[in-house]
Design a protein around this motif. Structure first.
Motif, short mmCIF file in Angstrom:
data_model
loop_
_atom_site.label_atom_id
_atom_site.label_comp_id
_atom_site.label_asym_id
_atom_site.label_seq_id
_atom_site.Cartn_x
_atom_site.Cartn_y
_atom_site.Cartn_z
N GLN A 64 0.87 -1.19 0.00
CA GLN A 64 0.00 0.00 0.00
C GLN A 64 0.90 1.24 0.00
N ASP A 65 1.58 1.43 -1.11
CA ASP A 65 2.60 2.48 -1.19
C ASP A 65 2.16 3.67 -2.02
N LEU A 112 -1.97 6.52 3.05
CA LEU A 112 -0.77 5.94 2.44
C LEU A 112 -0.17 5.02 3.52
N SER A 113 -0.71 3.82 3.58
CA SER A 113 -0.47 2.95 4.74
C SER A 113 1.00 2.62 4.96
N ALA A 120 10.69 2.59 -2.61
CA ALA A 120 10.38 3.99 -2.29
C ALA A 120 9.84 4.13 -0.87
N VAL A 121 9.31 3.06 -0.33
CA VAL A 121 8.76 3.09 1.05
C VAL A 121 9.88 3.42 2.05
N LEU A 122 11.11 3.05 1.72
CA LEU A 122 12.24 3.30 2.63
C LEU A 122 12.38 4.79 2.94
N ASP A 123 12.00 5.65 2.00
CA ASP A 123 12.13 7.10 2.19
C ASP A 123 11.22 7.62 3.30
N HIS A 124 10.21 6.83 3.66
CA HIS A 124 9.27 7.29 4.69
C HIS A 124 9.78 7.05 6.11
N PHE A 125 10.80 6.22 6.25
CA PHE A 125 11.34 6.01 7.61
C PHE A 125 12.06 7.28 8.05
N ARG A 155 3.50 4.45 4.43
CA ARG A 155 4.13 5.62 5.06
C ARG A 155 3.79 5.67 6.56
N VAL A 156 2.54 5.39 6.88
CA VAL A 156 2.12 5.41 8.30
C VAL A 156 2.96 4.44 9.11
N ILE A 157 3.10 3.23 8.57
CA ILE A 157 3.85 2.20 9.29
C ILE A 157 5.31 2.65 9.46
N ALA A 158 5.90 3.11 8.36
CA ALA A 158 7.32 3.50 8.41
C ALA A 158 7.54 4.60 9.45
N ARG A 159 6.61 5.53 9.52
CA ARG A 159 6.79 6.67 10.44
C ARG A 159 6.66 6.30 11.91
N THR A 160 6.02 5.16 12.17
CA THR A 160 5.85 4.78 13.59
C THR A 160 7.11 4.11 14.15
N ILE A 161 8.02 3.74 13.27
CA ILE A 161 9.18 2.97 13.72
C ILE A 161 10.36 3.88 14.01
N GLU A 162 10.72 3.95 15.28
CA GLU A 162 11.84 4.81 15.68
C GLU A 162 13.03 3.95 16.04
#
Ligand code: R5P
Length: 282
Positions: free
Chosen positions: A89-90, A99-100, A122-127, A102-109
């Motif tokens: 879901q990118d 943009l699911s 491209a999802v890697l850019d959201h971390f 992105r949501v997941i990537a942003r929650t991971i610290e």
């Protein structure tokens, strides 16, 4: 360095710890009566924590977030997500959609995130931290080498998986191609390899994910009609929902081969050494 294996990646975490000659932390995972998850790391976490947890289900994601929080005392936290759910879901196709990925990537610290064959790089850019993806396709190639196949050919089920097929075939120097849909008439579609003929040859159809098995089962039927020899299904991530495996064997495949990014009975290839090498260089 302490390896902390999440509930979805216990075997893989143990294999990585063994490969690195590192301590594997003892953890407790349970559910409260209302089904909420509880996790506890029972061993000392130390200064550098490596958490390994695939996020196949929503609960797996919660467990990963809990593990990250439980490691808050460490100086550095590295998160390995062998299979990252929601990575398909990118894109937003319609207004109002989340943009699911992105949501997941942003929650991971964390300090570093490592994924294996993430569906869309491209999802890697959201971390919010350094995030790298590793390609395990060559391990599929190594596995195939020892199978004694007849004039093997690696086929991607669509153009999107062509690079995956290419990297699995690279070391072996065997043929690879991808399947292409041709519309013959209003209601007839033919699916054939773009360049090669499969008649009499053993075929490995390779994709990043097999979920419902629908894509693969259709490809198997088409290739059998074209006179292929033995047909094998290979994937990096065996999501295999519902009756996917039965669907695949019913379509006539000889075997299903996958890695242990998701731990299933078909996970005959381990990505542990590959991950150990990456962790060593962190
Ligand atoms: C999609 O783009 C993926 O690469 C796979 O082709 C897809 O996830 C396979 O799904 P299924 O097994 O449900 O046909």
């Amino acid at each position: 360095m302490k390896i902390i294996g999440g509930p979805a990646s216990q075997l893989l975490s143990s294999r990585v710890a063994f490969a690195l000659d590192c301590e594997l932390a003892l953890c407790e995972f349970k559910n409260f009566p209302d089904n909420e998850l509880y996790i506890r790391i029972l061993d000392d976490i130390g200064q550098e924590a490596v958490i390994i947890q695939s996020t196949v289900t929503d609960s797996d994601l919660i467990a990963l977030l809990q593990l990250i929080d439980a490691c808050a005392t460490a100086n550095r936290i590295h998160v390995i997500i062998p299979y990252m759910g929601y990575a398909r879901q990118d894109k937003q196709f319609n207004p109002g959609e989340a943009l699911s990925a992105r949501v997941i990537a942003r929650t991971i610290e964390a300090d570093n995130v490592i994924t294996v064959n993430i569906h869309e790089e491209a999802v890697l850019d959201h971390f919010r931290c350094r995030a790298v993806n590793v390609n395990a396709a060559y391990l599929v190639g190594e596995y195939i080498r020892d199978m004694g196949l007849n004039q093997p050919i690696i086929l991607a089920p669509d153009k999107g998986a062509k690079e995956l097929a290419a990297s699995a075939a690279y070391e072996l120097k065997i043929d690879y191609d991808h399947l292409e849909k041709k519309r013959l008439s209003g209601d007839t579609v033919q699916v054939t390899p773009k360049n090669l003929n499969v008649a009499g040859r053993d075929v490995i159809i390779l994709d990043d994910i097999v979920a419902t098995g629908g894509t693969m089962a259709e490809a198997v039927r088409m290739l059998k009609n074209q006179g292929a020899g033995d047909i094998y299904i290979a994937c990096i991530h065996p999501v295999l929902t519902g009756s996917a495996l039965i669907k695949l064997y019913h379509s006539g495949v000889k075997d299903v081969i996958a890695t242990d990014t998701i731990e299933k009975a078909v996970s005959k290839i381990s990505v542990a050494q590959l991950l150990a090498g990456i962790i060593r260089d962190l």
